[in-house]
Design a protein around this motif. Structure first.
Motif, mmCIF file in Angstrom:
data_model
loop_
_atom_site.group_PDB
_atom_site.id
_atom_site.type_symbol
_atom_site.label_atom_id
_atom_site.label_comp_id
_atom_site.label_asym_id
_atom_site.label_seq_id
_atom_site.Cartn_x
_atom_site.Cartn_y
_atom_site.Cartn_z
ATOM 1 N N ASP A 69 0.829 -1.209 0.000
ATOM 2 C CA ASP A 69 0.000 0.000 0.000
ATOM 3 C C ASP A 69 0.862 1.258 0.000
ATOM 4 O O ASP A 69 0.721 2.142 0.851
ATOM 5 C CB ASP A 69 -0.953 0.012 1.192
ATOM 6 N N CYS A 70 1.757 1.303 -0.946
ATOM 7 C CA CYS A 70 2.638 2.461 -1.069
ATOM 8 C C CYS A 70 2.889 2.720 -2.550
ATOM 9 O O CYS A 70 2.554 1.899 -3.406
ATOM 10 C CB CYS A 70 3.960 2.228 -0.345
ATOM 11 N N ILE A 71 3.440 3.872 -2.855
ATOM 12 C CA ILE A 71 3.803 4.173 -4.230
ATOM 13 C C ILE A 71 5.275 4.575 -4.290
ATOM 14 O O ILE A 71 5.839 5.104 -3.321
ATOM 15 C CB ILE A 71 2.923 5.285 -4.845
ATOM 16 N N LEU A 72 5.877 4.294 -5.417
ATOM 17 C CA LEU A 72 7.226 4.745 -5.733
ATOM 18 C C LEU A 72 7.116 5.732 -6.865
ATOM 19 O O LEU A 72 6.454 5.464 -7.872
ATOM 20 C CB LEU A 72 8.116 3.562 -6.137
ATOM 21 N N THR A 73 7.749 6.865 -6.718
ATOM 22 C CA THR A 73 7.622 7.901 -7.730
ATOM 23 C C THR A 73 8.965 8.523 -8.068
ATOM 24 O O THR A 73 9.843 8.659 -7.205
ATOM 25 C CB THR A 73 6.641 9.008 -7.266
ATOM 26 N N LEU A 74 9.116 8.875 -9.321
ATOM 27 C CA LEU A 74 10.291 9.631 -9.750
ATOM 28 C C LEU A 74 10.104 11.083 -9.340
ATOM 29 O O LEU A 74 9.006 11.635 -9.467
ATOM 30 C CB LEU A 74 10.462 9.529 -11.269
ATOM 31 N N ASP A 77 4.117 6.087 1.743
ATOM 32 C CA ASP A 77 3.211 5.153 2.407
ATOM 33 C C ASP A 77 1.809 5.775 2.427
ATOM 34 O O ASP A 77 1.600 6.832 3.033
ATOM 35 C CB ASP A 77 3.690 4.892 3.838
ATOM 36 N N LEU A 78 0.841 5.125 1.772
ATOM 37 C CA LEU A 78 -0.498 5.703 1.651
ATOM 38 C C LEU A 78 -1.293 5.617 2.942
ATOM 39 O O LEU A 78 -2.273 6.348 3.108
ATOM 40 C CB LEU A 78 -1.263 5.012 0.522
ATOM 41 N N GLN A 79 -0.913 4.744 3.859
ATOM 42 C CA GLN A 79 -1.623 4.661 5.125
ATOM 43 C C GLN A 79 -1.210 5.784 6.077
ATOM 44 O O GLN A 79 -2.052 6.471 6.643
ATOM 45 C CB GLN A 79 -1.356 3.301 5.784
ATOM 46 N N SER A 80 0.083 5.952 6.251
ATOM 47 C CA SER A 80 0.575 6.953 7.202
ATOM 48 C C SER A 80 0.811 8.320 6.564
ATOM 49 O O SER A 80 0.815 9.337 7.253
ATOM 50 C CB SER A 80 1.878 6.464 7.839
ATOM 51 N N GLY A 81 1.029 8.339 5.246
ATOM 52 C CA GLY A 81 1.394 9.584 4.576
ATOM 53 C C GLY A 81 2.872 9.899 4.672
ATOM 54 O O GLY A 81 3.330 10.913 4.132
ATOM 55 N N ASN A 82 3.639 9.039 5.337
ATOM 56 C CA ASN A 82 5.081 9.243 5.440
ATOM 57 C C ASN A 82 5.758 8.953 4.106
ATOM 58 O O ASN A 82 5.316 8.082 3.347
ATOM 59 C CB ASN A 82 5.675 8.335 6.522
ATOM 60 N N TYR A 83 6.832 9.656 3.833
ATOM 61 C CA TYR A 83 7.545 9.468 2.585
ATOM 62 C C TYR A 83 9.046 9.655 2.842
ATOM 63 O O TYR A 83 9.459 10.314 3.787
ATOM 64 C CB TYR A 83 7.083 10.441 1.508
#
Length: 375
Positions: free
Chosen positions: A341-346, A363-369
């Motif tokens: 449940d996370c994304i990887l982005t350039l 992390d889409l649950q916590s909003g941490n990146y």
């Protein structure tokens, strides 16, 4: 965790190597009636998983896809024509502005704005009992699709609801979709959802059909909605070249990123076109928004809405969450990891002079990146 990052990074690099085209087809499977007899008009209907099993949902398994009729029992049911009151986009925004007591409305990607829209809709819903004879129609209340309309009404019996959008044009096919009302794809007497596919600048005739569990049409209601000419869409209809092929186009809409918005300082948008080249949706974006892609996450859509933000939007068009990546600017592509449940982005790390050389995990649950790779 380190091995997971390596696997994700390798997958993302493969994605970059292949190159994501800016023309993408959304994979909804709801069937279309067609209308003018020349081609299908396909699109997303806000129904997410409902659209992936259209054959199982009464009212969507139509026998004829080219507009020459179908074999659904009760299709000769007389239509009730209703002159409905429609709350315009300007009116709902004015209501929100007055409630927020601000001189200028915030961005639609502002949490306070979205919550107040929901509050205003709740107040409208409490004013009276809404039926097919007197429905609650609100144009694009959450601001996330300028070609959409919020619908709220009750029926006497539990039914499935389907709609067809028609316009007085020989070059615009009818657009038929099953309206999302619940995530279980069950019949209901309560209908709250979003109609998408309205064509700007013309009168749209919307025919709602109610189906019982035996796939029989129990009633039809017809409404007419006038949409103003769009000030943001350059081309309502694109030139389409149809070539002979053994493989049919999939159901769904084509998402066009960055089209007709070359000026980075200008507010951008994502446009959605059906297979005949007719615009069926427009998602407005903030200036400088990254032209990347759209992902489906738990029946919501996820997309970059500004240069450093992702928006998560539900089936009703409401922005349920905005993820802000301070210190980074998004670029070109991202990938969703459903297991984590996370994304990887350039992205570009604004602390460095180099560009587009950072991979960030959100992390889409916590909003941490955090930055997981510096190239």
């Amino acid at each position: 965790m380190k091995h997971k990052f390596i696997r994700r990074f390798a997958a993302l690099m493969l994605l970059f190597a292949l190159g994501m085209m800016t023309l993408t087809a959304c994979s909804d499977k709801t069937k279309d009636e067609g209308g003018k007899g020349d081609s299908l008009s396909d699109g997303i209907d806000g129904s997410s998983e409902n659209s992936s099993n259209g054959d199982e949902v009464p009212g969507t398994n139509l026998s004829d896809s080219i507009g020459e009729g179908n074999d659904v029992e009760g299709d000769d049911t007389p239509a009730t024509v209703v002159t409905a009151t429609v709350i315009t986009e300007e009116e709902i925004r004015s209501m929100v502005q007055e409630a927020l007591k601000v001189n200028t409305l915030p961005s639609i990607y502002d949490e306070a704005y979205q919550n107040e829209v929901s509050n205003q809709l709740e107040q409208l819903k409490q004013k009276q009992d809404y039926t097919q004879d007197e429905p609650l129609f609100v144009m694009n209340p959450y601001g996330t699709n300028r070609c959409s309309m919020y619908v709220y009404l009750d029926t006497e019996d539990d039914v499935f609801m389907e709609y067809t959008i028609s316009v007085d044009s020989q070059v615009v096919s009818d657009f038929t979709r099953h309206m999302y009302t619940n995530d279980k794809a069950e019949s209901s007497s309560h209908h709250e959802g979003q109609v998408v596919g309205l064509v700007p600048g013309v009168t749209n005739t919307i025919t709602f059909r109610s189906y019982d569990t035996g796939n029989k049409i129990t009633d039809k209601y017809v409404y007419t909605i006038d949409l103003p000419v769009s000030e943001t869409i350059t081309d309502t209809i694109l030139d389409v070249k149809q070539v002979r092929s053994l493989e049919e186009l999939s159901d769904g809409l084509f998402a066009l990123f960055g089209y007709d918005r070359a000026n980075k300082a200008e507010a951008s948008h994502i446009l959605f076109y059906d297979n005949t080249g007719v615009v069926r949706g427009e998602i407005p974006l903030e200036p400088g928004a990254a032209d990347t892609r759209i992902e489906f996450v738990d029946e919501c859509i996820l997309y970059p809405c500004s240069e450093n933000q992702f928006a998560l939007v539900n089936q009703y068009g409401k922005v349920t969450h905005v993820y802000t990546l301070d210190g980074f600017r998004l670029h070109h592509d991202f990938d969703y990891d459903a297991d984590e449940d996370c994304i990887l982005t350039l992205a570009t790390n604004e602390k460095r002079k180099t560009q587009q050389d950072s991979i960030v995990l959100l992390d889409l649950q916590s909003g941490n990146y955090a930055e997981v790779c510096n190239m």
